[in-house]
Scaffold this motif. Structure first.
Motif, PDB file in Angstrom:
ATOM      1  N   ALA A 228       0.821  -1.061  -0.151  1.00  0.00           N
ATOM      2  CA  ALA A 228      -0.100   0.147   0.101  1.00  0.00           C
ATOM      3  C   ALA A 228       0.787   1.327   0.010  1.00  0.00           C
ATOM      4  O   ALA A 228       0.506   2.481  -0.668  1.00  0.00           O
ATOM      5  N   VAL A 229       1.703   1.260   0.732  1.00  0.00           N
ATOM      6  CA  VAL A 229       2.954   2.182   0.856  1.00  0.00           C
ATOM      7  C   VAL A 229       3.645   2.507  -0.450  1.00  0.00           C
ATOM      8  O   VAL A 229       3.857   3.822  -0.991  1.00  0.00           O
ATOM      9  N   GLU A 230       3.877   1.515  -1.289  1.00  0.00           N
ATOM     10  CA  GLU A 230       4.602   1.547  -2.480  1.00  0.00           C
ATOM     11  C   GLU A 230       3.772   2.179  -3.688  1.00  0.00           C
ATOM     12  O   GLU A 230       4.243   2.882  -4.777  1.00  0.00           O
ATOM     13  N   CYS A 231       2.432   2.295  -3.652  1.00  0.00           N
ATOM     14  CA  CYS A 231       1.529   3.117  -4.550  1.00  0.00           C
ATOM     15  C   CYS A 231       1.770   4.066  -4.673  1.00  0.00           C
ATOM     16  O   CYS A 231       1.750   4.762  -5.796  1.00  0.00           O
ATOM     17  N   SER A 232       2.059   4.959  -3.765  1.00  0.00           N
ATOM     18  CA  SER A 232       2.279   6.498  -3.670  1.00  0.00           C
ATOM     19  C   SER A 232       3.479   6.622  -4.560  1.00  0.00           C
ATOM     20  O   SER A 232       3.641   7.866  -5.152  1.00  0.00           O
ATOM     21  N   LEU A 233       4.405   5.929  -4.688  1.00  0.00           N
ATOM     22  CA  LEU A 233       5.715   6.097  -5.592  1.00  0.00           C
ATOM     23  C   LEU A 233       5.277   5.725  -7.111  1.00  0.00           C
ATOM     24  O   LEU A 233       5.998   6.335  -7.834  1.00  0.00           O
ATOM     25  N   THR A 234       4.304   4.816  -7.176  1.00  0.00           N
ATOM     26  CA  THR A 234       4.288   4.556  -8.534  1.00  0.00           C
ATOM     27  C   THR A 234       3.009   5.181  -9.383  1.00  0.00           C
ATOM     28  O   THR A 234       2.786   5.036 -10.660  1.00  0.00           O
ATOM     29  N   GLY A 235       2.257   6.090  -8.529  1.00  0.00           N
ATOM     30  CA  GLY A 235       1.142   6.872  -8.932  1.00  0.00           C
ATOM     31  C   GLY A 235      -0.044   6.084  -9.470  1.00  0.00           C
ATOM     32  O   GLY A 235      -0.655   6.463 -10.463  1.00  0.00           O
ATOM     33  N   GLU A 236      -0.289   4.993  -8.677  1.00  0.00           N
ATOM     34  CA  GLU A 236      -1.444   4.011  -9.072  1.00  0.00           C
ATOM     35  C   GLU A 236      -2.169   3.297  -7.884  1.00  0.00           C
ATOM     36  O   GLU A 236      -1.510   3.756  -6.756  1.00  0.00           O
ATOM     37  N   SER A 237      -3.357   3.056  -7.985  1.00  0.00           N
ATOM     38  CA  SER A 237      -4.059   2.372  -6.873  1.00  0.00           C
ATOM     39  C   SER A 237      -3.308   1.066  -6.435  1.00  0.00           C
ATOM     40  O   SER A 237      -2.647   0.375  -7.295  1.00  0.00           O
ATOM     41  N   ILE A 238      -3.772   0.283  -5.456  1.00  0.00           N
ATOM     42  CA  ILE A 238      -3.518  -0.858  -5.174  1.00  0.00           C
ATOM     43  C   ILE A 238      -4.010  -1.910  -5.886  1.00  0.00           C
ATOM     44  O   ILE A 238      -3.520  -2.859  -6.216  1.00  0.00           O
ATOM     45  N   PHE A 239      -5.183  -1.587  -6.615  1.00  0.00           N
ATOM     46  CA  PHE A 239      -5.817  -2.467  -7.655  1.00  0.00           C
ATOM     47  C   PHE A 239      -4.793  -2.660  -8.735  1.00  0.00           C
ATOM     48  O   PHE A 239      -4.761  -3.555  -9.398  1.00  0.00           O
ATOM     49  N   SER A 240      -4.094  -1.558  -9.266  1.00  0.00           N
ATOM     50  CA  SER A 240      -3.067  -1.925 -10.287  1.00  0.00           C
ATOM     51  C   SER A 240      -1.766  -2.277  -9.892  1.00  0.00           C
ATOM     52  O   SER A 240      -1.225  -3.122 -10.558  1.00  0.00           O
ATOM     53  N   HIS A 241      -1.431  -1.816  -8.685  1.00  0.00           N
ATOM     54  CA  HIS A 241       0.081  -2.317  -7.908  1.00  0.00           C
ATOM     55  C   HIS A 241       0.095  -3.734  -7.673  1.00  0.00           C
ATOM     56  O   HIS A 241       0.875  -4.297  -7.799  1.00  0.00           O
ATOM     57  N   ASP A 242      -0.916  -4.247  -7.061  1.00  0.00           N
ATOM     58  CA  ASP A 242      -0.904  -5.668  -6.502  1.00  0.00           C
ATOM     59  C   ASP A 242      -2.510  -6.024  -6.309  1.00  0.00           C
ATOM     60  O   ASP A 242      -3.140  -6.388  -5.252  1.00  0.00           O
ATOM     61  N   ARG A 243      -2.975  -6.242  -7.477  1.00  0.00           N
ATOM     62  CA  ARG A 243      -4.283  -6.592  -7.742  1.00  0.00           C
ATOM     63  C   ARG A 243      -4.761  -7.821  -6.900  1.00  0.00           C
ATOM     64  O   ARG A 243      -5.955  -8.002  -6.474  1.00  0.00           O
ATOM     65  N   ASN A 244      -3.835  -9.050  -6.754  1.00  0.00           N
ATOM     66  CA  ASN A 244      -4.379  -9.856  -5.964  1.00  0.00           C
ATOM     67  C   ASN A 244      -4.192 -10.052  -4.578  1.00  0.00           C
ATOM     68  O   ASN A 244      -4.303 -11.000  -4.008  1.00  0.00           O
ATOM     69  N   GLY A 245      -3.696  -8.895  -4.103  1.00  0.00           N
ATOM     70  CA  GLY A 245      -3.153  -8.749  -2.615  1.00  0.00           C
ATOM     71  C   GLY A 245      -4.022  -8.814  -1.702  1.00  0.00           C
ATOM     72  O   GLY A 245      -5.350  -8.518  -2.008  1.00  0.00           O
ATOM     73  N   LYS A 246      -3.740  -8.735  -0.495  1.00  0.00           N
ATOM     74  CA  LYS A 246      -4.926  -8.758   0.601  1.00  0.00           C
ATOM     75  C   LYS A 246      -5.378  -7.108   0.901  1.00  0.00           C
ATOM     76  O   LYS A 246      -6.531  -6.975   1.288  1.00  0.00           O
ATOM     77  N   VAL A 247      -4.728  -6.300   0.497  1.00  0.00           N
ATOM     78  CA  VAL A 247      -5.206  -4.750   0.684  1.00  0.00           C
ATOM     79  C   VAL A 247      -5.947  -4.715  -0.476  1.00  0.00           C
ATOM     80  O   VAL A 247      -7.158  -3.870  -0.328  1.00  0.00           O
ATOM     81  N   ALA A 248      -5.764  -5.133  -1.621  1.00  0.00           N
ATOM     82  CA  ALA A 248      -6.749  -4.683  -2.791  1.00  0.00           C
ATOM     83  C   ALA A 248      -8.114  -5.394  -2.475  1.00  0.00           C
ATOM     84  O   ALA A 248      -9.150  -4.743  -2.650  1.00  0.00           O
ATOM     85  N   ALA A 249      -7.982  -6.754  -1.778  1.00  0.00           N
ATOM     86  CA  ALA A 249      -9.165  -7.416  -1.399  1.00  0.00           C
ATOM     87  C   ALA A 249      -9.959  -6.755  -0.540  1.00  0.00           C
ATOM     88  O   ALA A 249     -11.236  -6.617  -0.218  1.00  0.00           O
ATOM     89  N   ALA A 250      -9.281  -6.047   0.526  1.00  0.00           N
ATOM     90  CA  ALA A 250      -9.700  -5.326   1.664  1.00  0.00           C
ATOM     91  C   ALA A 250     -10.765  -3.853   1.134  1.00  0.00           C
ATOM     92  O   ALA A 250     -11.604  -3.738   1.301  1.00  0.00           O
ATOM     93  N   TYR A 251      -9.980  -3.361   0.327  1.00  0.00           N
ATOM     94  CA  TYR A 251     -10.428  -2.115  -0.462  1.00  0.00           C
ATOM     95  C   TYR A 251     -11.752  -2.426  -1.318  1.00  0.00           C
ATOM     96  O   TYR A 251     -12.608  -1.690  -1.484  1.00  0.00           O
ATOM     97  N   GLU A 252     -11.590  -3.674  -1.911  1.00  0.00           N
ATOM     98  CA  GLU A 252     -12.892  -4.069  -2.696  1.00  0.00           C
ATOM     99  C   GLU A 252     -13.887  -4.211  -1.949  1.00  0.00           C
ATOM    100  O   GLU A 252     -15.360  -3.911  -2.177  1.00  0.00           O
ATOM    101  N   ALA A 253     -13.699  -5.006  -0.626  1.00  0.00           N
ATOM    102  CA  ALA A 253     -15.045  -5.098   0.334  1.00  0.00           C
ATOM    103  C   ALA A 253     -15.153  -3.820   1.037  1.00  0.00           C
ATOM    104  O   ALA A 253     -16.680  -3.516   1.158  1.00  0.00           O
ATOM    105  N   LEU A 254     -14.355  -2.860   1.159  1.00  0.00           N
ATOM    106  CA  LEU A 254     -14.794  -1.499   1.626  1.00  0.00           C
ATOM    107  C   LEU A 254     -15.768  -0.947   0.731  1.00  0.00           C
ATOM    108  O   LEU A 254     -16.755   0.029   0.916  1.00  0.00           O
TER     109      LEU A 254
END
Length: 275
Positions: A228-254
């Motif tokens: 999630a921290v790395e996203c701010s360096l790449t200019g993209e959301s967690i969905f683009s940066h780590d689509r299958n990760g646990k943070v993306a799943a959490a934000y999808e649920a939110l």
């Protein structure tokens, strides 16, 4: 009928995931087909930088520009300053000029309504407008609360983070009572959660059994993750940066929870109208 919903994402404590939540909830809603505008209401411009604008101070038009136009009744086009991101969200960026705007607001009439005045001109173009607030309870945050239909409060499960919740809840209540009677709290969102620690588990349980009696604590918990921290360096959301990760799943649920809350609120207001 105006179907736009404006959400202020706020906590006077810094480092609790406001910007990360604004960005990823916004993209999550855009992925569901909604038209989404993100407003960076922090002079530090963290949301702006996180969406790939590396030098926000070089922008010709920012939130400070459009708020100044509202104050001085200048003509600006509806889309002035709005930037389009590849992941389907629009952004009204911020930069250091907003610090001067914050100070200047104290000297003008109807100072609490300036941001609302701007949002009224663009809300017909969007389904959701998310405001990333600065870490304070100053005049810009009050402007965001006056402009908003509801509030999401990100909070880490730590003693210092939860300690300030009562002050924030008091401020929201004061704005609701005196200026914006329709304002509601969608819920407290637990962020950067490391559920392996006893301390985090104890604080979460205390929140859910204490404050959770009167204010929703989202079922979704955003896990602590370097991704999630790395996203701010790449200019993209967690969905683009780590689509299958646990943070993306959490934000999808939110995203689903926020949709459900808004759907329920619209149904309630519809029944009230019928009566």
């Amino acid at each position: 009928m105006d179907n736009c919903h404006v959400i202020a994402i706020t906590n006077q404590k810094g480092g609790v995931g406001k910007t990360t939540t604004t960005l990823n909830l916004g993209v999550g809603l855009a992925n569901e087909g909604y038209r989404v505008l993100l407003i960076d209401a922090d002079p530090q411009g963290s949301l702006t930088v996180s969406l790939g604008i590396k030098n926000p101070d070089e922008l010709d038009i920012s939130l400070a520009t459009v708020m100044d136009a509202v104050i001085n009744e200048k003509d600006l086009s509806e889309d002035a300053g709005i930037l389009h991101h590849d992941e389907g969200v629009d952004l009204l960026p911020s930069n250091i000029e907003l610090s001067g705007m914050e100070t200047g607001l104290f000297n003008i009439m109807s100072r609490e309504y300036v941001l609302k005045g701007y949002i009224e001109t663009v809300r017909k173009n969007y389904d959701y407008i998310l405001i990333d607030c600065m870490p304070s309870l100053g005049m810009m945050t009050i402007n965001a609360l006056v402009a908003a239909d509801s509030v999401i409060i990100p909070s880490q499960p730590s003693f210092l983070s939860t300690k300030g919740l009562n002050l924030l809840l008091h401020s929201v209540s004061k704005v609701k009572r005196s200026i914006n009677p329709g304002l509601r709290i969608d819920g407290i969102l637990l962020t950067m959660v490391d559920s392996r620690t006893n301390n985090a588990r104890d604080i979460i349980e205390a929140l859910r059994t204490g404050i959770g009696q009167n204010i929703r604590v989202f079922e979704t918990e955003i896990p602590h993750s370097v991704r999630a921290v790395e996203c701010s360096l790449t200019g993209e959301s967690i969905f683009s940066h780590d689509r299958n990760g646990k943070v993306a799943a959490a934000y999808e649920a939110l995203t689903k929870e926020v949709e459900d809350i808004e759907r329920a609120a619209k149904n309630r207001s519809g029944h009230d109208w019928v009566r």
